[in-house]
Design a protein around this motif. Structure first.
Motif, mmCIF file in Angstrom:
data_model
loop_
_atom_site.group_PDB
_atom_site.id
_atom_site.type_symbol
_atom_site.label_atom_id
_atom_site.label_comp_id
_atom_site.label_asym_id
_atom_site.label_seq_id
_atom_site.Cartn_x
_atom_site.Cartn_y
_atom_site.Cartn_z
ATOM 1 N N LYS A 280 -107.379 23.812 -39.182
ATOM 2 C CA LYS A 280 -105.323 24.664 -39.564
ATOM 3 C C LYS A 280 -105.171 24.446 -40.765
ATOM 4 C CE LYS A 280 -101.825 23.838 -35.500
ATOM 5 N NZ LYS A 280 -101.590 23.102 -34.633
ATOM 6 N N ASP A 281 -106.245 23.459 -41.297
ATOM 7 C CA ASP A 281 -106.241 23.016 -42.534
ATOM 8 C C ASP A 281 -105.544 24.252 -43.066
ATOM 9 O OD1 ASP A 281 -106.681 20.243 -41.698
ATOM 10 O OD2 ASP A 281 -108.416 20.186 -42.041
ATOM 11 N N TRP A 282 -105.338 23.941 -44.658
ATOM 12 C CA TRP A 282 -104.983 25.305 -45.872
ATOM 13 C C TRP A 282 -106.351 25.330 -46.705
ATOM 14 C CZ3 TRP A 282 -106.750 25.897 -50.482
ATOM 15 C CH2 TRP A 282 -105.642 26.916 -51.119
ATOM 16 N N TYR B 136 -120.622 29.901 -27.692
ATOM 17 C CA TYR B 136 -119.384 28.802 -28.193
ATOM 18 C C TYR B 136 -119.399 29.232 -29.841
ATOM 19 C CZ TYR B 136 -123.097 26.207 -25.643
ATOM 20 O OH TYR B 136 -123.323 25.419 -24.445
ATOM 21 N N SER C 220 -116.421 31.406 -30.031
ATOM 22 C CA SER C 220 -115.470 30.448 -29.957
ATOM 23 C C SER C 220 -114.820 30.249 -31.504
ATOM 24 C CB SER C 220 -115.696 30.008 -28.232
ATOM 25 O OG SER C 220 -115.305 28.272 -29.076
ATOM 26 N N ARG D 156 -124.049 21.658 -30.359
ATOM 27 C CA ARG D 156 -124.332 21.744 -28.880
ATOM 28 C C ARG D 156 -125.706 22.499 -28.562
ATOM 29 N NH1 ARG D 156 -121.601 21.682 -24.735
ATOM 30 N NH2 ARG D 156 -119.771 21.010 -25.180
ATOM 31 N N GLY E 218 -114.693 23.015 -26.183
ATOM 32 C CA GLY E 218 -114.895 24.932 -27.208
ATOM 33 C C GLY E 218 -114.098 25.959 -26.406
ATOM 34 N N ALA F 144 -99.404 21.360 -30.208
ATOM 35 C CA ALA F 144 -100.348 20.424 -32.130
ATOM 36 C C ALA F 144 -99.736 19.781 -32.885
ATOM 37 C CB ALA F 144 -101.696 20.793 -32.517
ATOM 38 N N THR F 145 -100.506 18.852 -33.673
ATOM 39 C CA THR F 145 -99.669 18.242 -34.708
ATOM 40 C C THR F 145 -100.111 19.862 -35.758
ATOM 41 O OG1 THR F 145 -101.249 16.996 -35.858
ATOM 42 C CG2 THR F 145 -99.466 16.216 -35.027
ATOM 43 N N SER F 146 -99.139 20.051 -37.413
ATOM 44 C CA SER F 146 -99.573 20.583 -38.100
ATOM 45 C C SER F 146 -100.214 19.885 -38.784
ATOM 46 C CB SER F 146 -98.626 21.909 -38.729
ATOM 47 O OG SER F 146 -97.855 21.229 -39.069
ATOM 48 N N PRO F 147 -101.609 20.544 -39.970
ATOM 49 C CA PRO F 147 -102.023 18.975 -41.329
ATOM 50 C C PRO F 147 -101.224 18.961 -41.769
ATOM 51 C CG PRO F 147 -103.356 20.708 -40.433
ATOM 52 C CD PRO F 147 -102.539 21.480 -39.957
#
Lengths: 316, 106
Positions: free
Chosen positions: A24-26, A82, A85, A154, B30, B67-70
């Motif tokens: 979710k990071d830029w 894995y 995903s 994994r 996962g 969820a929180t966002s960054p």
């Protein structure tokens, strides 16, 4: 609001400071694209990798070998899952990933475009191909994109079994009858060079490497990884008296490394472009398996729908 | 084969959490796709528990997770940073009592 340059700088600064990037990071578009390409290619390789081994399950020479091979092929399916995903966290759909594989738009590891002609080839895949994969994956387990790194940790845990069972199989043939020995050597002759190509083109001809290393997706160069593989594998071949099919192979006392002869990169590019011995066959079989499995996916959905309706009417 | 409905639809995405031993936390392993929760759990066993140890597993539809966002993680978690009095180091304890405490805990 930041402008793009500031964001880019902040992003690189985080990586340089040793931070891991999460989905979710830029992130720069190019980073996202490269990662999707790399992770999905890796996932496809696991899935296609099941084909050359799967076709030997019914011909395994003993129950022990059959159980091992079944478990290994099942692991490869798991590894593909894995990785799919991990790729999906970047915002691409599973269905789209599968579509890219089946239409030939996405690539997978070149090595699986070679056929498994003898039982020794099954050992060679575990010993050489999975051995090469471990060298690469041990690096990727430390990469700076969280989901990719976690999937790799994994996979690495399970991959050692694949490598060891392959080496054991080859070692068994190597100390068997003269005919079995010949089979092992002949198989090594065919798989050695394509395995060295698995690490990709040499550093000065690898267009993506520099950027991937700046982003800490790759932490070592293609040539460094290839060298590590050669060093460990030459020793293993010696231990079972098989000969690496390279007349130029020699030990450099100064560097402490085994130096291999020139790799036929024309062959590499030819196979990548689709002219390998088995490119068409692999995709044909994969496509057929996907189509034949369609009814299972449909049945699962129909069953789930029926259960939801039943639950709703019971509640209503 | 019927040709009207060949397009595959995407099955629901589930996140998988695994507890290796009782007493330990469930940790995210996962994700996977499945038609319903029960099949998700069966698939999760095949994908994420082929080798032990596993004591327990959860599957959760990914859409159920908030969820929180960054981008607002900073301000969101800020309140935790400016309350130093929540940490024991904030408090001054007389030397005699400190030595006594050391003896008891060591």
């Amino acid at each position: 609001m930041h402008d793009e340059t500031q964001q880019l700088e902040a992003f690189q600064a985080r990586i340089d400071a040793g931070e891991k990037i999460e989905p979710k990071d830029w992130m720069p578009d190019n980073y996202r694209r490269q990662l999707i390409r790399m992770i999905s290619q890796h996932a496809h390789s696991e899935v296609v990798g099941m084909l050359p081994e799967g076709n030997w399950i019914t011909r395994a020479p003993s129950l022990r070998r059959k159980m091992i091979l079944l478990a290994k092929v099942q692991d490869e399916a798991g590894h593909g899952l894995y990785l799919y995903s991990a790729a999906e966290t970047l915002g691409i759909d599973r269905a789209e990933l599968i579509e890219q594989l089946l239409t030939g738009k996405a690539k997978y590891s070149n090595i699986f475009n070679y056929p498994t002609l003898t039982w020794a080839d099954i050992g060679m895949i575990g010993w050489l191909v999975d051995g090469a994969a471990i060298v690469n994956q041990t690096m990727l387990a430390k990469c700076h994109f969280g989901p990719y790194s976690r999937a790799m940790i994994r996979i690495c845990k399970e991959e050692n079994f694949h490598n060891k069972q392959g080496y054991e199989l080859v070692a068994t043939l190597a100390r068997g009858t003269p005919q079995q020995r010949r089979m092992a050597q002949e198989s090594l002759n065919r798989w050695w060079w394509p395995t060295l190509m698995m690490f990709g083109p040499p550093d000065d001809q690898s267009p993506n490497s520099a950027q991937l290393m700046r982003w800490k997706i790759k932490l070592q160069s293609n040539d460094e990884l290839r060298q590590r593989f050669v060093d460990r594998t030459v020793a293993e071949a010696k231990a079972i008296d098989l000969e690496i099919p390279d007349p130029d192979l020699r030990f450099n006392e100064q560097t402490g490394h085994w130096e291999h002869g020139p790799i036929d990169w024309d062959e590499f590019w030819r196979v990548i472009r689709g002219d390998g011995p088995y490119n068409h066959e692999r995709i044909r079989v994969r496509r057929e398996a996907h189509e034949r499995g369609a009814w299972v996916r449909e049945a699962a959905e129909a069953y789930a729908l029926k259960r939801r309706e039943k639950a709703a009417s019971a509640a209503g | 084969m019927a040709d009207e409905q060949r397009q595959d639809t995407e099955l629901t995405l589930y996140e998988v959490f695994v507890q290796e031993k009782t007493g330990e936390p469930h940790v995210h392993a996962g994700s996977l796709h499945a038609a319903d929760q029960e099949m998700a759990l069966q698939n999760a066993r095949d994908v994420y528990a082929r080798r032990g140890p596993v004591a327990s597993m959860w599957v959760v539809p990914a859409t159920s997770i908030t969820a929180t966002s960054p981008s607002d993680a900073g301000p969101f978690f800020d309140p935790a940073e400016d309350k130093v009095y929540r940490h024991p180091q904030f408090y001054r304890v007389p030397r005699a009592a400190r030595q006594q405490a050391k003896k008891v805990t060591s």
